[in-house]
Write a protein that holds these residues in place. Sequence first.
Motif, PDB file in Angstrom:
ATOM      1  N   ASN A  15       0.812  -1.225   0.000  1.00 52.57           N
ATOM      2  CA  ASN A  15       0.000   0.000   0.000  1.00 52.57           C
ATOM      3  C   ASN A  15       0.844   1.273   0.000  1.00 52.57           C
ATOM      4  N   ASN A  16       2.127   1.129   0.301  1.00 50.57           N
ATOM      5  CA  ASN A  16       2.996   2.306   0.375  1.00 50.57           C
ATOM      6  C   ASN A  16       4.240   2.090  -0.483  1.00 50.57           C
ATOM      7  N   PRO A  17       4.054   1.977  -1.777  1.00 54.95           N
ATOM      8  CA  PRO A  17       5.190   1.596  -2.621  1.00 54.95           C
ATOM      9  C   PRO A  17       6.340   2.594  -2.511  1.00 54.95           C
ATOM     10  N   ASN A  18       7.554   2.018  -2.427  1.00 57.26           N
ATOM     11  CA  ASN A  18       8.781   2.824  -2.412  1.00 57.26           C
ATOM     12  C   ASN A  18       8.922   3.733  -1.200  1.00 57.26           C
ATOM     13  N   GLN A  19       8.023   3.577  -0.220  1.00 55.55           N
ATOM     14  CA  GLN A  19       8.175   4.415   0.978  1.00 55.55           C
ATOM     15  C   GLN A  19       8.852   3.625   2.087  1.00 55.55           C
ATOM     16  N   TYR A  20       9.566   4.381   2.937  1.00 53.97           N
ATOM     17  CA  TYR A  20      10.157   3.767   4.121  1.00 53.97           C
ATOM     18  C   TYR A  20       9.093   3.703   5.206  1.00 53.97           C
ATOM     19  N   LEU A  21       8.966   2.543   5.845  1.00 52.72           N
ATOM     20  CA  LEU A  21       8.027   2.389   6.956  1.00 52.72           C
ATOM     21  C   LEU A  21       8.841   2.063   8.197  1.00 52.72           C
ATOM     22  N   SER A  22       8.648   2.820   9.272  1.00 52.23           N
ATOM     23  CA  SER A  22       9.465   2.606  10.463  1.00 52.23           C
ATOM     24  C   SER A  22       8.974   1.385  11.224  1.00 52.23           C
ATOM     25  N   GLY A  23       9.905   0.776  11.958  1.00 55.94           N
ATOM     26  CA  GLY A  23       9.555  -0.372  12.791  1.00 55.94           C
ATOM     27  C   GLY A  23       8.461   0.009  13.768  1.00 55.94           C
ATOM     28  N   GLU A  24       8.557   1.216  14.294  1.00 53.41           N
ATOM     29  CA  GLU A  24       7.589   1.669  15.296  1.00 53.41           C
ATOM     30  C   GLU A  24       6.177   1.735  14.702  1.00 53.41           C
ATOM     31  N   SER A  25       6.069   2.360  13.517  1.00 53.39           N
ATOM     32  CA  SER A  25       4.738   2.508  12.920  1.00 53.39           C
ATOM     33  C   SER A  25       4.170   1.153  12.496  1.00 53.39           C
ATOM     34  N   LEU A  26       5.039   0.272  12.007  1.00 54.94           N
ATOM     35  CA  LEU A  26       4.575  -1.062  11.611  1.00 54.94           C
ATOM     36  C   LEU A  26       4.095  -1.844  12.832  1.00 54.94           C
ATOM     37  N   ALA A  27       4.830  -1.711  13.961  1.00 57.86           N
ATOM     38  CA  ALA A  27       4.462  -2.418  15.184  1.00 57.86           C
ATOM     39  C   ALA A  27       3.095  -1.944  15.662  1.00 57.86           C
ATOM     40  N   GLU A  28       2.900  -0.637  15.569  1.00 57.80           N
ATOM     41  CA  GLU A  28       1.620  -0.063  16.004  1.00 57.80           C
ATOM     42  C   GLU A  28       0.492  -0.555  15.085  1.00 57.80           C
TER      43      GLU A  28
END
Lengths: 327, 327
Positions: A15-28
């Motif tokens: 859903n977020n192509p080519n974007q960086y996703l932080s561990g924190e936001s993914l965990a949440e």
Amino acid sequence: MSSDIRKGLIEAFTNNPNQYLSGESLAELLGCSRTAIWKHIEALRQDGFILEAVRKKGYRIISSPEKIVPDNILFGLNTSYIGRNVHFEETVDSTQNIAQKLALEGAVEGTLVVAEEQIGGRGRLERKWQSPKYKGIWMSLILKPAIPIMKTPQLTLLIAVAVVQGIQDVTGVQADIKWPNDLLVNGKKLTGILTEMQADSDRVHSLIIGIGINVNQQLEDFEEELQSSATSIYLETKTSWDRAIIIQGIMKQIEKLYLLYLEKGFYPIKLLWESYSISLGQKVRANTLNGSIFGLAKGITDDGVLLLEDDQGEVHSIYSADILMET
Amino acid sequence: MSSDIRKGLIEAFTNNPNQYLSGESLAELLGCSRTAIWKHIEALRQDGFILEAVRKKGYRIISSPEKIVPDNILFGLNTSYIGRNVHFEETVDSTQNIAQKLALEGAVEGTLVVAEEQIGGRGRLERKWQSPKYKGIWMSLILKPAIPIMKTPQLTLLIAVAVVQGIQDVTGVQADIKWPNDLLVNGKKLTGILTEMQADSDRVHSLIIGIGINVNQQLEDFEEELQSSATSIYLETKTSWDRAIIIQGIMKQIEKLYLLYLEKGFYPIKLLWESYSISLGQKVRANTLNGSIFGLAKGITDDGVLLLEDDQGEVHSIYSADILMET
């Protein structure tokens, strides 16, 4: 590990192509710990996803697992017999072991064994060869030259040249050869070649040539003790590669040089090998079964044997050794 | 063929021990043609009976089929590891093929494959090796010396010496060695040895040594084209032999010489080989893959290579050839 977290991760990156996703936001997002996210990211990496991790930004998927499509080794293959009989497996102990058995059972010349993963990959001198799944080219080729065993070092050198040329043709990466057949880029190991044989006192029956090439590994894919000494085509080009295409390029070069060798002998191969060698003209240390010799690598003989001149001016014939370049 | 005639024949010979029975009287006794008698006699011979046929007297059974009792190879075997792991089969394509597979699967050093009969027995230079049932010793031994491939000719010569000595110890038959490892008695071939290997460029993994010995063949047991050029221990001694005992004698000599080689190197083996050789000091013709050379067999090198001096005084190193002795 929970397959829900895995599915959620893949969905989030989709859903977020080519974007960086932080561990924190993914965990949440997925309702789990950051450690769980980290573990699943590692699992994805091991399954062939190419992921980038950037401090303070997070994770990004660069590409999904790229598997070898066995048909693609044949589709577009530009040879008459080398690599045309492909034996493909997902996971093996060692492609060498399979090729050895096929050779005993009478496999045709040019038979190629390819696997996505080796559990017990072997290198020279009884060393292990790391062969992680979906990351590299782990293959074994059967040749049947009508030569006496004394001449097999010639074929070892021929294969090194062909692999250098095949990789360069397809990817542009230019490797050097360290005697006899290590391929290095800026001193880091890209490729290992292991020549095994079935023979009698009079002649070779089969050469079984194992070729291991680091292709799509990121630095983290190498075990820690190898991270300073190994490289991959991905690391050299910042691009992931279709390994079937690289295999085709190498098969084409092997066939070309092998036919040249059968027609004209070792001399033209020797010239090519010398042109790619970084051992010659250097002071090197050769660790052999019978001890260590330090000296100037003067050249190779017509049989492919390394000539080393020590400080007393004595020239040693090196059949088998580990070569350390001193810089 | 009628099993009644066969049973009747065996009964007749049992009731008349050591006597010659004519084809005519047997045909009359059993109510069949003399041709039928002759065919059944041949069938008995092929099944391991040793029969004598004397003109105008008839047939006589010298001994019933003597089979190798696998346990008897071990019972009384005086070695620490050579020949102690025996793989026995009645009929095989080739003991070499079985030993090759066992070696790939990690068989221990000293593993011995023995068969009563080979359907596809192989000799040097892709020749067939006749291996009739119950008549000879058809076996393959696995050795794992830590040597580079260049030194394997040394082991070929070592085995030739050990087989000469083992046969002599048990049977008294004294054979000569024709380079590299044919065993001859009065110029007739008694034994063939075929050294095959699994190796990499650095070292030998396994040597698979095929040894074929003509033991209890009578002249008629050899195909016609071999009758003038082959011999057997039976033909040389007029006695039939328990092959298990000969195998034991050979295993003992191989172990003795192999341990000597591992400790002291090739030099003492070379001296022994030279003492049994009939090639050295002779004018011989060497037919190699690259042509034929005629010259004086001057000696062997420290690697086991034959040195041939031609009429122009040039010395050739012969790695692989068929040697013809000119007399």
